[in-house]
Scaffold this motif. Sequence first.
Motif, PDB file in Angstrom:
ATOM      1  N   PRO A  69       1.164  -0.958  -0.022  1.00 31.20           N
ATOM      2  CA  PRO A  69       0.088  -0.131  -0.212  1.00 31.20           C
ATOM      3  C   PRO A  69       0.740   1.331   0.259  1.00 31.20           C
ATOM      4  CG  PRO A  69      -0.239  -0.723   2.125  1.00 31.20           C
ATOM      5  CD  PRO A  69       0.762  -2.170   1.430  1.00 31.20           C
ATOM      6  N   HIS A  70       2.334   1.277  -0.263  1.00 33.37           N
ATOM      7  CA  HIS A  70       2.772   2.388   0.252  1.00 33.37           C
ATOM      8  C   HIS A  70       4.197   2.192  -1.148  1.00 33.37           C
ATOM      9  CE1 HIS A  70       1.750   2.816   4.544  1.00 33.37           C
ATOM     10  NE2 HIS A  70       1.775   1.712   4.806  1.00 33.37           N
ATOM     11  N   ASP A  71       3.867   1.520  -1.841  1.00 28.27           N
ATOM     12  CA  ASP A  71       4.420   1.082  -3.311  1.00 28.27           C
ATOM     13  C   ASP A  71       3.855   2.944  -4.071  1.00 28.27           C
ATOM     14  OD1 ASP A  71       5.679   1.326  -6.352  1.00 28.27           O
ATOM     15  OD2 ASP A  71       5.909  -0.269  -5.003  1.00 28.27           O
ATOM     16  N   ARG A  72       4.672   3.594  -4.954  1.00 27.43           N
ATOM     17  CA  ARG A  72       4.114   4.910  -5.066  1.00 27.43           C
ATOM     18  C   ARG A  72       2.942   4.367  -6.287  1.00 27.43           C
ATOM     19  NH1 ARG A  72       6.261   5.053  -9.874  1.00 27.43           N
ATOM     20  NH2 ARG A  72       8.424   4.146 -11.065  1.00 27.43           N
ATOM     21  N   ARG A  73       3.191   3.225  -7.042  1.00 31.22           N
ATOM     22  CA  ARG A  73       2.192   2.440  -7.719  1.00 31.22           C
ATOM     23  C   ARG A  73       1.286   2.745  -7.032  1.00 31.22           C
ATOM     24  NH1 ARG A  73       7.738   0.656  -7.967  1.00 31.22           N
ATOM     25  NH2 ARG A  73       8.421   0.941  -9.514  1.00 31.22           N
ATOM     26  N   ASN A  74       1.110   2.489  -6.049  1.00 26.21           N
ATOM     27  CA  ASN A  74       0.020   1.693  -5.567  1.00 26.21           C
ATOM     28  C   ASN A  74      -1.449   3.036  -5.310  1.00 26.21           C
ATOM     29  OD1 ASN A  74       0.174  -1.232  -6.536  1.00 26.21           O
ATOM     30  ND2 ASN A  74       1.400  -0.764  -4.770  1.00 26.21           N
ATOM     31  N   ALA A  75      -0.432   4.334  -4.808  1.00 29.31           N
ATOM     32  CA  ALA A  75      -0.984   5.234  -3.684  1.00 29.31           C
ATOM     33  C   ALA A  75      -2.387   5.453  -4.318  1.00 29.31           C
ATOM     34  CB  ALA A  75       0.529   6.335  -3.543  1.00 29.31           C
ATOM     35  N   VAL A  76      -2.009   5.549  -5.805  1.00 34.09           N
ATOM     36  CA  VAL A  76      -3.352   5.981  -6.516  1.00 34.09           C
ATOM     37  C   VAL A  76      -4.703   5.379  -6.133  1.00 34.09           C
ATOM     38  CG1 VAL A  76      -3.113   4.696  -8.439  1.00 34.09           C
ATOM     39  CG2 VAL A  76      -4.072   7.121  -8.964  1.00 34.09           C
ATOM     40  N   ILE A  77      -4.878   4.195  -5.212  1.00 32.62           N
ATOM     41  CA  ILE A  77      -5.884   3.374  -5.361  1.00 32.62           C
ATOM     42  C   ILE A  77      -6.369   3.643  -4.363  1.00 32.62           C
ATOM     43  CG2 ILE A  77      -6.875   0.761  -4.252  1.00 32.62           C
ATOM     44  CD1 ILE A  77      -4.538  -0.091  -5.586  1.00 32.62           C
ATOM     45  N   THR A  78      -8.057   4.756  -4.375  1.00 30.45           N
ATOM     46  CA  THR A  78      -8.969   5.362  -3.476  1.00 30.45           C
ATOM     47  C   THR A  78      -8.908   4.082  -2.237  1.00 30.45           C
ATOM     48  OG1 THR A  78      -9.614   6.516  -5.095  1.00 30.45           O
ATOM     49  CG2 THR A  78     -10.862   6.235  -3.053  1.00 30.45           C
ATOM     50  N   ASP A  79      -8.991   4.750  -0.956  1.00 30.04           N
ATOM     51  CA  ASP A  79      -8.600   3.899   0.666  1.00 30.04           C
ATOM     52  C   ASP A  79      -7.574   3.039   0.770  1.00 30.04           C
ATOM     53  OD1 ASP A  79     -10.911   5.490   1.281  1.00 30.04           O
ATOM     54  OD2 ASP A  79     -12.426   3.928   0.494  1.00 30.04           O
ATOM     55  N   ILE A  80      -7.437   2.738  -0.351  1.00 34.12           N
ATOM     56  CA  ILE A  80      -5.863   1.141   0.304  1.00 34.12           C
ATOM     57  C   ILE A  80      -5.229   1.672   1.388  1.00 34.12           C
ATOM     58  CG2 ILE A  80      -3.508   2.855  -0.900  1.00 34.12           C
ATOM     59  CD1 ILE A  80      -4.413  -0.855  -1.471  1.00 34.12           C
ATOM     60  N   LEU A  81      -4.801   2.665   2.039  1.00 35.30           N
ATOM     61  CA  LEU A  81      -4.409   3.106   3.385  1.00 35.30           C
ATOM     62  C   LEU A  81      -5.439   2.659   4.146  1.00 35.30           C
ATOM     63  CD1 LEU A  81      -1.665   6.314   2.892  1.00 35.30           C
ATOM     64  CD2 LEU A  81      -1.325   3.980   2.279  1.00 35.30           C
ATOM     65  N   ASN A  86      -1.900  -8.270   5.497  1.00 31.57           N
ATOM     66  CA  ASN A  86      -1.203  -9.118   6.487  1.00 31.57           C
ATOM     67  C   ASN A  86       0.050  -8.739   7.760  1.00 31.57           C
ATOM     68  OD1 ASN A  86       0.509  -8.744   4.358  1.00 31.57           O
ATOM     69  ND2 ASN A  86       0.336  -9.989   3.271  1.00 31.57           N
ATOM     70  N   MET A  87       0.541 -10.066   7.635  1.00 34.94           N
ATOM     71  CA  MET A  87       1.670 -10.019   8.391  1.00 34.94           C
ATOM     72  C   MET A  87       2.959  -9.062   7.878  1.00 34.94           C
ATOM     73  SD  MET A  87       1.623 -13.484  10.139  1.00 34.94           S
ATOM     74  CE  MET A  87       3.554 -13.745  10.915  1.00 34.94           C
ATOM     75  N   ARG A  88       3.001  -9.167   6.474  1.00 36.96           N
ATOM     76  CA  ARG A  88       4.304  -8.373   5.714  1.00 36.96           C
ATOM     77  C   ARG A  88       3.897  -6.889   5.521  1.00 36.96           C
ATOM     78  NH1 ARG A  88       3.237 -13.602   4.733  1.00 36.96           N
ATOM     79  NH2 ARG A  88       2.301 -12.678   2.928  1.00 36.96           N
ATOM     80  N   GLY A  89       2.573  -6.476   5.442  1.00 37.45           N
ATOM     81  CA  GLY A  89       1.937  -5.222   5.637  1.00 37.45           C
ATOM     82  C   GLY A  89       1.586  -5.515   4.518  1.00 37.45           C
ATOM     83  N   LYS A  90       1.072  -6.450   3.513  1.00 35.82           N
ATOM     84  CA  LYS A  90       0.363  -6.197   2.291  1.00 35.82           C
ATOM     85  C   LYS A  90      -0.587  -6.174   1.878  1.00 35.82           C
ATOM     86  CE  LYS A  90       4.932  -5.549   0.772  1.00 35.82           C
ATOM     87  NZ  LYS A  90       5.404  -6.350   1.072  1.00 35.82           N
ATOM     88  N   VAL A  91      -1.090  -5.400   1.170  1.00 35.71           N
ATOM     89  CA  VAL A  91      -2.989  -5.798   0.896  1.00 35.71           C
ATOM     90  C   VAL A  91      -3.319  -7.185  -0.140  1.00 35.71           C
ATOM     91  CG1 VAL A  91      -5.082  -4.533   0.054  1.00 35.71           C
ATOM     92  CG2 VAL A  91      -3.278  -2.962   1.374  1.00 35.71           C
ATOM     93  N   GLU A  92      -4.074  -8.120   0.132  1.00 33.42           N
ATOM     94  CA  GLU A  92      -4.390  -9.286  -0.624  1.00 33.42           C
ATOM     95  C   GLU A  92      -5.602  -9.137  -1.571  1.00 33.42           C
ATOM     96  OE1 GLU A  92      -4.724 -12.003   2.625  1.00 33.42           O
ATOM     97  OE2 GLU A  92      -2.510 -12.499   2.519  1.00 33.42           O
ATOM     98  N   TYR A  93      -5.241  -9.773  -2.068  1.00 33.45           N
ATOM     99  CA  TYR A  93      -6.566 -10.233  -3.290  1.00 33.45           C
ATOM    100  C   TYR A  93      -6.297 -11.129  -3.227  1.00 33.45           C
ATOM    101  CZ  TYR A  93      -3.742  -9.070  -6.676  1.00 33.45           C
ATOM    102  OH  TYR A  93      -2.036  -9.713  -7.692  1.00 33.45           O
ATOM    103  N   THR A  94      -7.667 -11.838  -4.078  1.00 30.54           N
ATOM    104  CA  THR A  94      -7.698 -13.218  -4.702  1.00 30.54           C
ATOM    105  C   THR A  94      -9.119 -13.247  -6.259  1.00 30.54           C
ATOM    106  OG1 THR A  94      -7.791 -14.720  -3.068  1.00 30.54           O
ATOM    107  CG2 THR A  94      -8.607 -15.499  -4.894  1.00 30.54           C
TER     108      THR A  94
END
Length: 727
Positions: A69-81, A86-94
Amino acid sequence: MATFGNKRGGVVAAAAALVAGATASEARVTKITIIKTTSPQFSGQTFGPNGSIGTYDELRYTFSGEIDPHDRRNAVITDILLAPTNMRGKVEYTATFTLLKPHDMGRASGVLVYGVSNRGGRALGTGMIGVTADKPAGDGFPYNTGHVYVASGWQGDLVFDPSSAAETIQVPVAKNPDGSSVTSSTFARFVTVPGNINTQSLPGRGRTPASRDTTKATLISIARETNTGVRTGVMTIASSDWAFADCRTVAFPGTPDATRICLKNGFNPSLIYELVYTAKDPLVLGVGMAATRDIFSFLRHATLDDFGTANPIAGKIQWGIGYGISQSGRYLKTFILDGFNEDEEGRIVFDGAQPIIAGSMGQFNVRFAQPGNIANIFEAGAEGPIWWGEYDDRVRGRGVTGLLQRCTKTNTCPKVIDEFGGPEMWYTRGGVGIAGTAGTRGHKDIKLPKNVRRYYHAGTAHGGGGGGFDRVQPAGTTLMLASNPNPETETRRALIVARDEWVTKGRKPPRSRYPSLNNGTLVDSTAAAMGWPDIPGAPTPDNVINFVMDYDWGPQFRYNDQAGVETNVVPQIKQVIPTPGSKLDRDGNEIGGVRSVLLQAPLGTYTAWNPVASGPLKGNEGNLAAGYIPFAMTKAARLASGDPRRSVEERYGSQEGYNCLVSAIAKNEVRKRFLLQEDADRLIAQAAASPVLPSDPSNRTARRLCEKLDRDDDHHDHDGDDDDNDD
């Protein structure tokens, strides 16, 4: 970072592990799981010249991924923060994905084509003609190339269901840091509700009312709404006369239901209804674009996932192409605008992109959005740039913007084939993408970048009509005009071939062709400016077009990203933006753009618009509609009705004259690379088999027409093109 020992075996083993791990995680897809394999697909049909490509297989998977969620490429995603991590601080999807690939990948072309799913439907190949029971893939056009095709789930408000045939995704729900629900205002519109209905579903998932207390929401009815947003006959419905409930089997107030509303006295089909309420637990919809980026990058570059499952096309892909049709094309443009054509390793995702019949943008990265909607009035869709080149949007005070700004900075812009037709001008506002927000006052088109080609299908319906050479078409029901048969398919097939050659061989496509301010073929969308003929009994284009509105969505909306939070709902209209249309010839047919064989041998007027016939939207442009007004058959019939357009008989004389014209046009379009030879041959045969006029080889008009065409096969070449972006 791992520390490796000095022993050669340990170093080699550790290095191998590092390479495998890096390959598996580069695209942030962590796991792929096979669901089903169909081999061969298409009932064993073989493809390629003399079957050289062989059969195709279909592979159905789920995939899981995680994004930073802190990568500049993902910062544009609304409400990403606000998404859980998960335990690695990453946002998951399937999500799901489906591959169509040659059974023998040694025969594959090296091209991976991503067909953006439309509302969950698969888009694995396009442009097929003549699908029959014995030839399930028709003439095999998409598969004769040996390309690999993939589609995946991205639309988060659809129900995630890997067991279905749909492409779906499970995205996270935004929550406040303390775990409480995120809330904000949203709205829903109910237009042309059938009679005898008392219950309507709220649109999409992820828009749950924060409270079922109707005093905390507002429901109104509207008797009339114009194409500039002016409303009359507005009535507020008492909170006691409706409920968040289901009244289909239980009388009002019904069974409490947070996904529906029930109206005590039922819905009136002659009214528009609009509900404004506070919703909770928004889906982080922009994660869907990251998932598209990641699965394509994984398939293009990775060898294994994190659990050792092999990429089924590893090492076989050299080029990547993305295309989307309608909603999917608008998604593809938003994908590029928001920078997702760069993966998390800084690599280009799609080398080529083809948004088809896309018009403006949509709601793909907005809180509480309805991604399946078409950017109707009072919906977000044209807030940011809808133009490819850079343009100073002074009218709205948005500064210099453009769809390619992000990818230009990272050198990840694709080669773009942008193709659209009539309703993408008249309903989804494509003219502003050509002229900018100043409209015709700007006097000059926004310059196309070198990597973009634009093609406008003159006088077509959304996606094109069914084609053929029939003068009489079915009458309209909810719309004022008959349906428009003018096709796009044949031109699109030629453009797909040109797209592939541009990406893989560097061969430039044909010059851009579209209505243009530069040559006077893009004008104000009025009958006078367009040159609309006075056709007896026909509506005019005045006050029909779906204008671009300058909405005030509030301070949390990021207009130039087509993203953010809408805090002002329903939005105030600050101004109406000039939204131009195409100049017409004396028959009322559009001049600028690519003109199909049928439009160059017309049997009537093929309008890019078709007004609503009745109800609260009467006179407004129909939903992605286009119309048709046939020519009179004879001169006598034309004169009797007062029609200024020449009759079919006056134009062509006899069937032989019409056949000569179609043949000459088709030959010319093949030379210009807007028609494939096999499609030209089919159209010529189809016209000859159509009873347009009685056969009469001695007819003087027909003979003269055929003789003229023999002398000059460049007749009727109405261009309306702009070659500013050619070297």
